[in-house]
Design an enzyme around this catalytic site. Structure first.
Site, PDB file in Angstrom:
ATOM      1  N   SER A 118       1.119  -0.887   0.080  1.00  0.00           N
ATOM      2  CA  SER A 118       0.278  -0.383  -0.290  1.00  0.00           C
ATOM      3  C   SER A 118       0.711   1.236   0.030  1.00  0.00           C
ATOM      4  CB  SER A 118      -0.983   0.132   0.614  1.00  0.00           C
ATOM      5  OG  SER A 118      -1.612   1.354   1.339  1.00  0.00           O
TER       6      SER A 118
ATOM      7  N   TYR B 228      -1.860  -0.734  10.264  1.00  0.00           N
ATOM      8  CA  TYR B 228      -1.661  -0.927   9.090  1.00  0.00           C
ATOM      9  C   TYR B 228      -0.847  -1.406   8.548  1.00  0.00           C
ATOM     10  CZ  TYR B 228      -3.861  -1.364   4.522  1.00  0.00           C
ATOM     11  OH  TYR B 228      -3.799  -1.487   3.127  1.00  0.00           O
TER      12      TYR B 228
HETATM   13  P1  NAP Z   1     -11.485  -6.556   0.558  1.00  0.00           P
HETATM   14  O1  NAP Z   1     -12.178  -6.403  -0.389  1.00  0.00           O
HETATM   15  O2  NAP Z   1     -11.607  -5.879   1.674  1.00  0.00           O
HETATM   16  O3  NAP Z   1     -10.926  -7.900   0.189  1.00  0.00           O
HETATM   17  C1  NAP Z   1     -10.043  -8.926   0.640  1.00  0.00           C
HETATM   18  C2  NAP Z   1      -9.585 -10.097   0.148  1.00  0.00           C
HETATM   19  O4  NAP Z   1      -8.888 -10.895   1.333  1.00  0.00           O
HETATM   20  C3  NAP Z   1     -11.210 -10.919   0.827  1.00  0.00           C
HETATM   21  O5  NAP Z   1     -11.214 -11.857  -0.761  1.00  0.00           O
HETATM   22  C4  NAP Z   1     -11.275 -11.786   1.811  1.00  0.00           C
HETATM   23  O6  NAP Z   1     -11.792 -13.035   1.982  1.00  0.00           O
HETATM   24  C5  NAP Z   1      -9.450 -11.755   1.924  1.00  0.00           C
HETATM   25  N1  NAP Z   1      -8.736 -12.394   3.281  1.00  0.00           N
HETATM   26  C6  NAP Z   1      -9.231 -11.662   4.395  1.00  0.00           C
HETATM   27  N2  NAP Z   1      -8.175 -12.331   5.228  1.00  0.00           N
HETATM   28  C7  NAP Z   1      -8.129 -13.297   4.213  1.00  0.00           C
HETATM   29  C8  NAP Z   1      -7.201 -14.085   5.457  1.00  0.00           C
HETATM   30  N3  NAP Z   1      -6.904 -14.416   6.647  1.00  0.00           N
HETATM   31  N4  NAP Z   1      -7.005 -15.916   3.923  1.00  0.00           N
HETATM   32  C9  NAP Z   1      -7.085 -15.558   3.213  1.00  0.00           C
HETATM   33  N5  NAP Z   1      -7.787 -14.320   2.845  1.00  0.00           N
HETATM   34  C10 NAP Z   1      -8.147 -13.428   3.799  1.00  0.00           C
HETATM   35  O7  NAP Z   1     -10.114  -5.286   0.628  1.00  0.00           O
HETATM   36  P2  NAP Z   1      -9.386  -4.519  -0.837  1.00  0.00           P
HETATM   37  O8  NAP Z   1      -9.514  -3.223  -0.120  1.00  0.00           O
HETATM   38  O9  NAP Z   1      -9.537  -5.779  -2.086  1.00  0.00           O
HETATM   39  O10 NAP Z   1      -7.858  -5.490  -0.663  1.00  0.00           O
HETATM   40  C11 NAP Z   1      -6.511  -6.043  -0.518  1.00  0.00           C
HETATM   41  C12 NAP Z   1      -4.867  -5.335  -0.436  1.00  0.00           C
HETATM   42  O11 NAP Z   1      -5.279  -4.685  -1.179  1.00  0.00           O
HETATM   43  C13 NAP Z   1      -4.686  -5.641   1.155  1.00  0.00           C
HETATM   44  O12 NAP Z   1      -3.906  -6.097   1.358  1.00  0.00           O
HETATM   45  C14 NAP Z   1      -4.757  -3.960   1.120  1.00  0.00           C
HETATM   46  O13 NAP Z   1      -4.576  -3.629   2.196  1.00  0.00           O
HETATM   47  C15 NAP Z   1      -4.646  -3.490   0.229  1.00  0.00           C
HETATM   48  N6  NAP Z   1      -4.875  -2.075  -0.266  1.00  0.00           N
HETATM   49  C16 NAP Z   1      -6.061  -1.895  -0.679  1.00  0.00           C
HETATM   50  C17 NAP Z   1      -6.196  -0.833  -1.137  1.00  0.00           C
HETATM   51  C18 NAP Z   1      -8.469  -0.647  -1.334  1.00  0.00           C
HETATM   52  O14 NAP Z   1      -7.577   1.292  -1.169  1.00  0.00           O
HETATM   53  N7  NAP Z   1      -8.661  -1.063  -1.187  1.00  0.00           N
HETATM   54  C19 NAP Z   1      -5.476   0.359  -1.124  1.00  0.00           C
HETATM   55  C20 NAP Z   1      -3.953  -0.344  -0.567  1.00  0.00           C
HETATM   56  C21 NAP Z   1      -4.005  -1.287  -0.252  1.00  0.00           C
HETATM   57  P3  NAP Z   1     -12.408 -13.556   3.060  1.00  0.00           P
HETATM   58  O15 NAP Z   1     -12.560 -12.349   4.486  1.00  0.00           O
HETATM   59  O16 NAP Z   1     -13.785 -14.130   3.380  1.00  0.00           O
HETATM   60  O17 NAP Z   1     -10.801 -13.711   3.417  1.00  0.00           O
END
Ligand code: NAP
Length: 258
Positions: free
Chosen positions: A143, A157
């Protein structure tokens, strides 16, 4: 030139948000895709949707990345389905907020367990298969928060996202002799289902802080992941690349041209 047809890819956290975008881009490019996450419902939905996008095989695998044994089973399932594994996108992560003054040890353990231990465990579980590939690729979803910026409530985080980069730099050296590259994508504000819940005002104010004038899409992250996963990206390793529409660049809101 950038052919992903027949490459086999495992995307942790692929059932929602950025991971689903990554899985979609790989599927459209003709790769075989294993989508891994904890909850069966969203996993089944994602598999059905992504499967329609390309000619490769798409499977769903239940995993909790904070558990090493569960990661071993995940890797074995992908290898069994595809006959090998070329690419791991270690994307699963959580981002609950917790002010520093009141953060509990349990909150700290949970986020470290998923975001940091989960990255280690997913990579370790896939190492034999990625080595056997000969052109193994590891793409981490870090991130901008932590490595470059900060945000109130996200000290834990940000620490996990910076930890992924520390991990990456040594892993890239250790794995280079096996033909495996390790790189990290640093997304800015990406429009996912979770962010939509925050309402129009919140989204508009976020967009105003981005020189490109809009939030990113999950596919924006997927396109870089797909390039880093190609055989042609063999000479790029240990790099952290922001995909953020220039979000980290302005010194103040006045620096943004509207
Ligand atoms: P999201 O929509 O909440 O999706 C998270 C995914 O991870 C889901 O598929 C969830 O499914 C899975 N997950 C969570 N805990 C898990 C575990 N213990 N084991 C296996 N799977 C797990 O989140 P997102 O926004 O797409 O974020 C994804 C990644 O991008 C993260 O690493 C986050 O830090 C990074 N990121 C996001 C943003 C943003 O703007 N959205 C910005 C910077 C970085 P289940 O809950 O069913 O397991």
């Amino acid at each position: 030139m950038f052919d992903l047809v027949g490459r086999s890819v495992l995307v942790t956290g692929g059932s929602k948000g950025i991971g689903r975008g990554i899985a979609s881009v790989f599927a459209r490019a003709g790769a075989n895709v294993a989508i891994a996450a904890r909850s069966a419902g969203s996993l089944d939905e994602a598999v059905a949707e992504v499967d329609d996008l390309g000619d490769g095989t798409v499977i769903g695998v239940r995993v909790d990345v904070s558990d090493r044994g569960s990661c071993d089973e995940m890797a074995a399932a992908a290898v069994e389905a595809f006959g090998g594994l070329d690419v791991l996108c270690a994307n699963a992560g959580i981002f609950p907020d917790a002010p520093l003054a009141t953060m509990t040890p349990a909150q700290l353990d949970e986020i470290m367990g998923i975001n940091v231990h989960g990255t280690f465990f997913a990579v370790q579980a896939c190492l034999d298969a990625l080595t056997a590939s000969g052109t193994g690729r590891i793409v981490l979803t870090s991130s901008i928060t932590g490595p470059i910026t900060g945000y109130p409530g996200w000290s834990h985080y940000g620490a996990t996202k910076a930890a992924q980069l520390g991990f990456m730099r040594t892993a890239a050296i250790e794995l280079a002799p096996h033909g495996i590259t390790v790189n990290a994508i640093l997304p800015g504000n990406i429009l996912t289902e979770g962010l939509l819940d925050n309402g129009e005002d919140y989204l508009a104010s976020m967009a105003r802080s981005i020189p490109a004038g809009a939030l990113g899409t999950p596919e924006d992250i997927g396109h870089l992941a797909a390039f880093l996963a190609t055989r042609e990206a063999a000479y790029i390793t240990g790099q952290a690349i922001a995909v953020d529409g220039g979000q980290v660049l302005p010194e103040s809101l006045d620096a943004i041209i509207t």
